[in-house]
Design an enzyme around this catalytic site. Structure first.
Site, mmCIF file in Angstrom:
data_model
loop_
_atom_site.group_PDB
_atom_site.id
_atom_site.type_symbol
_atom_site.label_atom_id
_atom_site.label_comp_id
_atom_site.label_asym_id
_atom_site.label_seq_id
_atom_site.Cartn_x
_atom_site.Cartn_y
_atom_site.Cartn_z
ATOM 1 N N GLU A 1 0.814 -1.205 0.000
ATOM 2 C CA GLU A 1 0.000 0.000 0.000
ATOM 3 C C GLU A 1 0.858 1.270 0.000
ATOM 4 O OE1 GLU A 1 -2.229 0.857 3.460
ATOM 5 O OE2 GLU A 1 -3.898 1.703 2.349
ATOM 6 N N ASP A 2 1.933 1.253 0.785
ATOM 7 C CA ASP A 2 2.698 2.487 0.978
ATOM 8 C C ASP A 2 3.821 2.684 -0.039
ATOM 9 O OD1 ASP A 2 1.061 2.779 3.078
ATOM 10 O OD2 ASP A 2 2.567 2.523 4.652
#
Ligand code: MN
Length: 741
Positions: free
Chosen positions: A81-82
């Site tokens: 996600e990051d």
């Protein structure tokens, strides 16, 4: 010594080494290095390097005794996600295998669900959905560890965010941890959540506890040692446990039961588990000899169990320095119920009744965790967790974000009826994640499902009965037909009954038949023959349930009749088969009762071979053939003048030369407007070698309705054309057109 580059995970590695299990250390180390590289340059709000978060989560995961893949996934849980431009699931699969990727994916997906601002009623569904979405229970474990660390560092967040996260933790994650038997995690989550939700209440109770019990840090250990010594003297086998109440459980007891802090007598509690009921009372006597008991605090839940089956002896006694503590005494069996029967308790609180299945499964996991100490290899142990808890349920969202649980395999139609009967009855289409989908599509876990309704909808179609998965939807559709289409149902029902009479070679008149059916109706608790016809028509009762009864009644009637008089002569032609010879077939149809007549197919319903049909004697235009459930037939049936003009008709066999190779039929196709949609439809028909006889179109907002007449062989051919058309992208629905002219 740990190498320099692994310095940050030295405590974790030490922890893993010390618990005496086998781990793939190389894999764990490389997962750490990879995560560190990906998060390089990222900072947490607290100002520390981001990698400190995954390291902490990995430590909590390792503390739970989870396996290599779980520890690796903990390191990587925020990377997809990051750091989307540096890695993805394929890359993680390549480097660490599909299990690690699956775990990372699961944790990432859970994150995307906003559960912070849901109403109480939705929360139980959300807990279930989280479990359902994470095909592997380790996903939930890692998520819980992630949450524990987020709660430990929540102070850095803004006030509103703190509150929302704390609320979610209290309502969703702490109960999940409880259900999974992870008491320490549950308590830590509750403690942090309470600090942010009610800091004043939390601090007040904490201060009370320190003031009253602060000087007796080892109180419960001392008591345990004393009691153990005494119990060993009386020579029975026992297990001894002790616990100290957390701030949150004191808080809850004070608020739920409206008590003051001094009325909490069970801040400390001792549990003694023995073998027999008699021993429970023996131990109770011993405890009362050792310590002074508090009057009015003895409860015998053995002779009078709690409604949830809980059994135990409770007493409060005074220990050293005047500190009260509760003693619970029970047998092993009672303890089992107390520990694992809490399922019922939880359900009771959330008003949930039908999830016995999930409780059984979660209890099983919680038992596994309880026995986890017994040196099972973690790899084997975790293998047992790859279970599908909700193999029979799917959880989807409404556009408003409410969660709806559906039996596995449910279609959009089932969803519509689950929302509201009116929604189902007016449904003309649906969307999954914002895209138009055929009404028989099956949504997946986590999909956002929307139903398109129209007031112009004529109601459900009979085909839906074969598409829907749930009994609820099926019943509601039947109810609709029962109410809205009584006249049509009666005709359909009569035709089914007529077939039975045909099998019996009956010579009954219409009146006789009706009275036979009426008797059968009474026998099964219905008002009259029409009610029974109606029920047969909408599918509320199947013909196979009553055919024997019809035979019974028929035989009675025939016998009485034979005794009285000669067989009556039929005066009117009816759809009852007659004893006359079958007449020549015309247009592929064999008509009884009338000789040499011309047959034409009614345009209102375009009957197809394979469907039940009936002939109607027109004035001057021969016999028109209708489907037996054609609306025009149905209205003619309620007219006495017309009813006598119906004749029995049936399809000839394909081998006879009168049989035609093609018949016309009409259908309606509702589509979302798209440039080449008509081309797609005609290509599909061309591929199936279907002629389009006529076509006209009608635009309604952003949809188009095609009325199309095509030629086909018979009803099953027609059905296959319909399903082919339904599979075309942007086609909302395809129905047979009938009764419009
Ligand atoms: Mn995280």
């Amino acid at each position: 010594m740990t190498e320099e580059k692994y310095q940050e995970i030295a405590p974790l590695l030490e922890l893993l080494h010390s618990n005496g299990r086998s781990y793939d250390y190389e894999k764990i180390k490389s997962a750490f290095l990879y995560a560190k590289e990906l998060h390089e340059g990222q900072m947490r709000l607290s100002g520390e390097p981001y990698i400190m978060h995954p390291i902490s989560v990995a430590e909590i995961v390792a503390n739970l005794g989870l396996d290599t893949d779980s520890v690796c996934a903990a390191f990587l849980h925020d990377t997809v996600e990051d750091c989307p431009d540096k890695t993805n699931l394929d890359e993680i699969t390549r480097l660490f295998g599909s299990d690690v990727a699956l775990l990372v994916d699961g944790v990432t997906k859970i994150k995307s669900i906003n559960v912070e601002e849901k109403e109480e009623a939705q929360i139980e569904s959300i807990r279930k959905m989280l479990l359902a979405m994470s095909k592997d229970i380790r996903v939930i474990f890692i998520k819980l560890c992630d949450r524990v660390h987020n709660m430990r560092t929540l102070y850095v967040k803004k006030d509103a965010k703190r509150r929302a996260t704390a609320l979610e933790t209290m309502h969703v994650y702490a109960p999940l941890a409880h259900r999974l038997g992870m008491q320490k995690i549950k308590q830590e989550l509750e403690t942090y959540a309470l600090q942010y939700l009610d800091p004043i209440g939390y601090n007040e109770i904490k201060a009370h506890i320190e003031e009253k019990y602060g000087r007796n840090v080892n109180f419960i250990e001392t008591i345990k040692a004393n009691v153990k010594e005494e119990l060993e003297k009386i020579n029975i086998s026992f297990t001894l446990g002790g616990r100290v109440k957390t701030v949150y459980s004191v808080y809850r007891k004070m608020y739920n039961q409206n008590k003051t802090f001094d009325e909490i007598y069970d801040f400390y509690a001792l549990r003694i588990i023995v073998n027999t009921e008699l021993e429970c009372y023996t131990v109770l006597g011993l405890i009362h000899e050792l310590y002074k008991s508090v009057p009015g605090r003895f409860k015998d839940y053995i002779s009078t169990p709690k409604p949830n089956m809980y059994q135990s002896l409770h007493t409060t006694v005074i220990g050293k320095d005047g500190i009260p503590f509760e003693v619970q005494i029970r047998t092993k069996e009672m303890h089992q119920v107390a520990e694992y029967g809490i399922a019922a308790h939880w359900k009771y609180k959330s008003g949930e009744k039908s999830s016995a299945d999930i409780d059984t499964k979660l209890d099983w996991i919680s038992k596994l965790i309880a026995t986890e100490e017994e040196a099972i290899d973690p790899e084997d142990f975790m293998h047992a967790f790859k279970i599908d808890i909700f193999h029979d349920e799917t959880f989807v969202f409404t556009p408003k974000g409410d969660v709806i649980a559906l039996p596995l395999g449910s279609t959009l139609i089932d969803f519509a009826y689950k929302i509201h009967t009116g929604v189902g009855n007016k449904m003309i289409g649906g969307k999954i994640n914002g895209r138009i989908a055929p009404i028989d599509s099956v949504p997946q876990n986590g999909n956002i499902v929307e139903i398109i309704t129209s007031n112009a909808s004529k109601g459900p179609s009979r085909d839906w009965l074969n598409i829907v998965k749930t009994g609820e939807a099926r019943n509601k559709i039947r109810q609709w037909f029962k109410k809205e289409k009584r006249a049509e149902n009666i005709v359909v029902g009569k035709s089914l009954v007529d077939k039975e009479f045909l099998h019996m070679r009956s010579t009954c008149s219409d009146d006789e038949k009706n009275s036979i059916v009426a008797s059968v109706a009474k026998r099964i608790g219905m008002m009259d023959a029409d009610d029974l016809y109606n029920a047969l028509g909408y599918g509320g009762i199947s013909i196979s349930k009553i055919d024997k009864k019809i035979r019974d009644e028929y035989e009675k009637t025939v016998k009485t009749k034979d005794n009285k008089e000669a067989p009556s002569v039929q005066l009117e032609p009816t759809i009852t088969p007659t004893t006359k010879k079958k007449h020549k077939s015309s247009g592929g149809v064999i008509v009884d009762g009338e000789e040499g007549c011309v047959v034409k197919f009614a345009k209102c319903c375009n009957p197809l071979p394979g469907e039940d049909i009936v002939g109607f004697i027109t004035k001057g235009y021969g016999i028109s053939i209708h489907k037996i459930d054609c609306p025009n037939v149905q209205s003619a049936f309620s007219n006495d003048e017309y009813v006598s003009r119906f004749v029995k008709a049936e399809w000839d066999t394909p081998s006879n030369n009168s049989y035609r190779s093609s018949y016309e039929s009409s259908l309606q196709i509702l589509v979302t407007n798209r440039i080449s949609i008509l081309a797609d439809i005609s290509t599909a028909l061309a591929e199936m070698k279907i002629d389009i006889v006529s076509i006209n179109t009608k635009n309604v907002e952003d949809t188009t309705l095609f009325n199309m007449t095509i030629s086909c062989r018979d009803i099953s051919h027609f059905n296959s054309i319909i399903s082919r058309l339904r599979s075309i992208k942007d086609v909302i629905r395809v129905t047979r057109a009938m009764g419009t002219r």
